[in-house]
Design a protein around this motif. Structure first.
Motif, short mmCIF file in Angstrom:
data_model
loop_
_atom_site.label_atom_id
_atom_site.label_comp_id
_atom_site.label_asym_id
_atom_site.label_seq_id
_atom_site.Cartn_x
_atom_site.Cartn_y
_atom_site.Cartn_z
N ALA A 157 0.83 -1.21 0.00
CA ALA A 157 0.00 0.00 0.00
C ALA A 157 0.86 1.26 0.00
O ALA A 157 0.52 2.26 -0.65
N LEU A 158 1.98 1.23 0.71
CA LEU A 158 2.84 2.40 0.79
C LEU A 158 3.39 2.77 -0.59
O LEU A 158 3.46 3.96 -0.94
N TYR A 159 3.77 1.77 -1.37
CA TYR A 159 4.24 2.06 -2.73
C TYR A 159 3.13 2.67 -3.57
O TYR A 159 3.33 3.69 -4.25
N ARG A 160 1.96 2.07 -3.53
CA ARG A 160 0.85 2.59 -4.34
C ARG A 160 0.51 4.02 -3.93
O ARG A 160 0.28 4.88 -4.80
N ASP A 161 0.49 4.28 -2.64
CA ASP A 161 0.02 5.57 -2.15
C ASP A 161 1.06 6.69 -2.29
O ASP A 161 0.70 7.88 -2.25
N THR A 162 2.33 6.34 -2.43
CA THR A 162 3.37 7.37 -2.55
C THR A 162 3.96 7.46 -3.96
O THR A 162 4.81 8.31 -4.21
N ARG A 163 3.52 6.61 -4.86
CA ARG A 163 4.14 6.51 -6.19
C ARG A 163 4.14 7.84 -6.94
O ARG A 163 5.18 8.26 -7.47
N ASP A 164 3.03 8.54 -6.98
CA ASP A 164 2.96 9.79 -7.73
C ASP A 164 3.89 10.84 -7.13
O ASP A 164 4.54 11.60 -7.86
N VAL A 165 3.95 10.88 -5.82
CA VAL A 165 4.82 11.86 -5.15
C VAL A 165 6.28 11.59 -5.46
O VAL A 165 7.04 12.50 -5.85
N VAL A 166 6.71 10.32 -5.30
CA VAL A 166 8.13 10.04 -5.52
C VAL A 166 8.50 10.14 -7.00
O VAL A 166 9.65 10.48 -7.33
N HIS A 167 7.56 9.86 -7.89
CA HIS A 167 7.85 10.06 -9.31
C HIS A 167 8.13 11.54 -9.60
O HIS A 167 9.04 11.87 -10.38
N HIS A 168 7.37 12.41 -8.97
CA HIS A 168 7.63 13.83 -9.13
C HIS A 168 8.98 14.22 -8.52
O HIS A 168 9.77 14.96 -9.14
N LEU A 169 9.26 13.70 -7.33
CA LEU A 169 10.53 14.01 -6.69
C LEU A 169 11.71 13.51 -7.51
O LEU A 169 12.78 14.14 -7.53
N ALA A 170 11.52 12.40 -8.22
CA ALA A 170 12.60 11.85 -9.03
C ALA A 170 13.00 12.79 -10.16
O ALA A 170 14.15 12.76 -10.63
N THR A 171 12.09 13.64 -10.58
CA THR A 171 12.41 14.59 -11.65
C THR A 171 13.23 15.77 -11.14
O THR A 171 13.75 16.56 -11.94
#
Length: 264
Positions: free
Chosen positions: A248-262
């Motif tokens: 669940a933690l991966y699903r719920d944080t995926r969009d945030v960390v994808h943005h941070l990766a940029t």
């Protein structure tokens, strides 16, 4: 004519993971899985590769950041421990109860390979509070890797691929603390060979086969098992619940960390 093999395949051979249902789990800077099959079971979440011997097919999988995560922690969080950093950290982690006092780590510090195949994934440390100490965080890192290993093993099961025997190899297999955490999380016993030289051992066997001086079953005569790590069933409920939170933690944080990766 003889040709070389990729290191992970040679590593699997080195510990005798050569029969249907055998799984090699390599604890290195990254983690790698090789599961021997007699029939291919292709799936886009993992990798299908040729087996070592005629008629064999392998499922392979890999995690991007495992042993390198403990190296990072030692370098950045435990410099004061000097040459004793690893020994001290693992000894302290063994004193922490399963669940790491409410901490949960996604070990995707270099993105992740299987089964999420997400190069923009990033590490997440959830649950921190002011009562946490270094030992809790290190335990959570080890558990995070263990949860990732379980994710890959459960992916194999979902595909209908059966693991009958799991053999551990690599630098991380030298410490029973980490092996025990993984066995407890995955509910899977692990055989640990006495010699874990790795790929070079498997390559020596393949060279002997190519030269015609070794039979296919000779590798089993080279291998001596040192010990077996059995799951502690008392920890099953804790880790079953934690695994659900991990997903669940991966699903719920995926969009945030994808943005941070940029931003890096």
């Amino acid at each position: 004519m003889a040709v070389g093999a990729v290191d992970a395949l040679s590593e699997a051979i080195s510990v005798g993971a050569v029969n249907t249902g055998d799984l090699m789990l390599m604890y290195g800077s990254t983690a790698f899985f090789v599961l021997v099959q007699d029939q291919p079971t292709p799936d886009p979440t993992v990798w299908s590769v040729t087996g070592a011997f005629a008629g064999q097919h392998n499922l392979a999988a890999g995690m991007a950041t495992t042993g390198s995560l403990t190296r990072w922690f030692c370098d950045e969080m435990a410099r004061d421990l000097g040459d004793q950093a690893y020994a001290t950290l693992f000894a302290q982690a063994a004193q922490v109860d399963p669940g790491a006092h409410g901490l949960l780590v996604l070990p995707y510090f270099s993105g992740e390979r299987t089964p999420i195949n997400d190069p923009q994934a990033r590490g997440v440390i959830a649950g921190l509070n002011l009562s946490h100490e270094r030992k809790h965080l290190f335990r959570a890192l080890l558990e995070g890797v263990g949860l990732g290993i379980r994710h890959n093993l459960e992916t194999f099961t979902r595909m209908g691929a059966q693991v009958q025997r799991m053999v551990a190899v690599g630098g991380g297999a030298q410490t029973d603390v980490w092996l025990q955490i993984v066995s407890d999380i995955a509910g899977q016993e692990q055989i640990v060979p006495k010699v874990t030289i790795g790929a070079s051992y498997g390559n020596a066997f393949l060279a002997g086969r190519a030269a015609g001086v070794l039979q296919a079953d000779a590798i089993q005569q080279w291998i001596k098992h040192d010990r077996v790590i059995y799951p502690n069933k008392q920890h099953k409920a804790t880790y079953d619940a934690l695994f659900k939170q991990y997903q669940a933690l991966y699903r719920d944080t995926r969009d945030v960390v994808h943005h941070l990766a940029t931003l890096t």
